[in-house]
Each structure stands twice: as structure tokens, then as C-alpha cells.
Design a protein around this motif. Structure first.
Motif, PDB file in Angstrom:
ATOM      1  N   SER A  21       0.841  -1.193   0.000  1.00  0.00           N
ATOM      2  CA  SER A  21       0.000   0.000   0.000  1.00  0.00           C
ATOM      3  C   SER A  21       0.877   1.244   0.000  1.00  0.00           C
ATOM      4  O   SER A  21       1.987   1.225   0.537  1.00  0.00           O
ATOM      5  N   MET A  34       0.410   7.231 -10.355  1.00  0.00           N
ATOM      6  CA  MET A  34       1.183   6.543  -9.338  1.00  0.00           C
ATOM      7  C   MET A  34       2.056   5.481  -9.977  1.00  0.00           C
ATOM      8  O   MET A  34       1.635   4.769 -10.893  1.00  0.00           O
ATOM      9  N   GLY A  55      -6.722   6.623 -13.775  1.00  0.00           N
ATOM     10  CA  GLY A  55      -6.955   5.247 -13.364  1.00  0.00           C
ATOM     11  C   GLY A  55      -7.391   4.357 -14.503  1.00  0.00           C
ATOM     12  O   GLY A  55      -7.885   3.248 -14.273  1.00  0.00           O
ATOM     13  N   SER A  71      -3.275  -0.691  -8.568  1.00  0.00           N
ATOM     14  CA  SER A  71      -4.626  -0.135  -8.478  1.00  0.00           C
ATOM     15  C   SER A  71      -4.608   1.063  -7.543  1.00  0.00           C
ATOM     16  O   SER A  71      -3.581   1.368  -6.935  1.00  0.00           O
ATOM     17  N   ARG A  72      -5.739   1.731  -7.445  1.00  0.00           N
ATOM     18  CA  ARG A  72      -5.829   2.904  -6.579  1.00  0.00           C
ATOM     19  C   ARG A  72      -7.225   3.029  -6.001  1.00  0.00           C
ATOM     20  O   ARG A  72      -8.196   2.574  -6.594  1.00  0.00           O
ATOM     21  N   ASN A  74      -9.093   6.294  -4.710  1.00  0.00           N
ATOM     22  CA  ASN A  74      -8.977   7.739  -4.514  1.00  0.00           C
ATOM     23  C   ASN A  74      -9.639   8.195  -3.214  1.00  0.00           C
ATOM     24  O   ASN A  74      -9.198   9.164  -2.596  1.00  0.00           O
ATOM     25  N   SER A  77      -7.063   7.800  -0.781  1.00  0.00           N
ATOM     26  CA  SER A  77      -5.768   8.388  -1.163  1.00  0.00           C
ATOM     27  C   SER A  77      -4.656   7.354  -1.079  1.00  0.00           C
ATOM     28  O   SER A  77      -3.555   7.621  -0.565  1.00  0.00           O
ATOM     29  N   THR A  78      -4.933   6.186  -1.600  1.00  0.00           N
ATOM     30  CA  THR A  78      -4.001   5.066  -1.484  1.00  0.00           C
ATOM     31  C   THR A  78      -3.865   4.335  -2.807  1.00  0.00           C
ATOM     32  O   THR A  78      -4.859   4.109  -3.502  1.00  0.00           O
ATOM     33  N   ALA A  79      -2.639   3.979  -3.122  1.00  0.00           N
ATOM     34  CA  ALA A  79      -2.349   3.125  -4.262  1.00  0.00           C
ATOM     35  C   ALA A  79      -1.891   1.768  -3.737  1.00  0.00           C
ATOM     36  O   ALA A  79      -1.367   1.667  -2.628  1.00  0.00           O
ATOM     37  N   TYR A  80      -2.084   0.753  -4.559  1.00  0.00           N
ATOM     38  CA  TYR A  80      -1.763  -0.613  -4.152  1.00  0.00           C
ATOM     39  C   TYR A  80      -0.934  -1.304  -5.226  1.00  0.00           C
ATOM     40  O   TYR A  80      -1.014  -0.972  -6.412  1.00  0.00           O
ATOM     41  N   CYS A  96       6.954   3.713  -3.869  1.00  0.00           N
ATOM     42  CA  CYS A  96       5.897   4.295  -4.678  1.00  0.00           C
ATOM     43  C   CYS A  96       6.266   5.745  -4.984  1.00  0.00           C
ATOM     44  O   CYS A  96       7.071   6.362  -4.262  1.00  0.00           O
TER      45      CYS A  96
END
Length: 124
Positions: A21, A34, A55, A71-72, A74, A77-80, A96
Motif C-alpha cells: 500500500s 502513481m 486510473g 490499483s488505486r 482515490n 488516497s491510497t495506491a496498491y 511508490c
């Protein structure tokens, strides 16, 4: 200023899975492309995966295609980075990075903000 904090790294056996994450401290997270990069011991940092700010488009390094998914969320406010079928050669520190209005590129120089990294170790 955008702060990025990675988490989710650890030790896993070959064939296993991890989900990394990247939490961003910015309200306009949805405007940032990202990227995930990694640096293995004794090697230069390399591109892993990227997702454009909408995205809608992703890009992957050949070495992770079919195994990793970026993935994200919104709202969070997190990207994976979902990593499956891990191999010992995936061992590295994973970073990241964020690029406002970006297309989701493999080029490091396009990213303005970077996290501190999270370590992933895959044992054989």
C-alpha cells in the motif's frame, strides 16, 4: 508537498503473495499518476508498474506482467500493488512515486514525490 508512505512489505515464500500500500497525504490524490519502482541489493532502481491519474491505463515491467497488479482507491488516497506468484528475484525495496496529471510512465524522472520504501524478501 505530497508525502507517500509505503506499507505491506515483509518476508514471503516463493509462490506467495503480498499487497503493498502507498498512502498519500494529499486531498487531490486523484490528480496523480502513481508508480511503483524497486531496488534490489546491489542493483539500480527499476520500474515495476504505473497507473495514470485517471486510473484508466496501466503499464508493467515485463518481469512482473501477469503477476502484479497496480490499483488505486482515490477515496482513501491510497495506491496498491498486488503481487502474486512471487519469486526470489522480486526481493527488493519497493518505492511508490507520484506524478501530478501524469500518464503513468516508467520514467523515474517524471515523478516528483517518492516514499521511503518497504522491503520485500522472497525466500526460495
Amino acid at each position: 508537498q505530497v508525502q507517500l508512505v509505503e506499507s505491506g512489505g515483509g518476508l514471503v515464500q516463493a509462490g506467495g503473495s503480498l499487497r503493498l500500500s502507498c498512502a498519500a497525504s494529499v486531498r487531490t490524490f486523484g490528480t496523480y499518476a502513481m508508480g511503483w519502482f524497486r531496488q534490489a541489493p546491489g542493483k539500480e532502481r527499476e520500474f515495476v508498474a504505473a497507473l495514470n491519474w485517471r486510473g484508466s491505463s496501466t503499464e508493467y515491467a515485463d518481469s512482473v506482467k501477469g503477476r502484479f497488479t497496480i490499483s488505486r482507491d482515490n477515496a482513501k488516497s491510497t495506491a496498491y500493488l498486488q503481487m502474486n506468484s512471487l519469486k526470489p528475484e522480486d526481493t527488493a525495496v519497493y518505492y511508490c512515486a507520484a506524478d501530478q496529471w501524469g500518464s503513468g510512465s516508467y520514467k523515474e524522472e517524471l515523478y516528483d514525490y517518492w516514499g521511503q520504501g518497504t522491503r520485500v524478501t522472497v525466500s526460495s
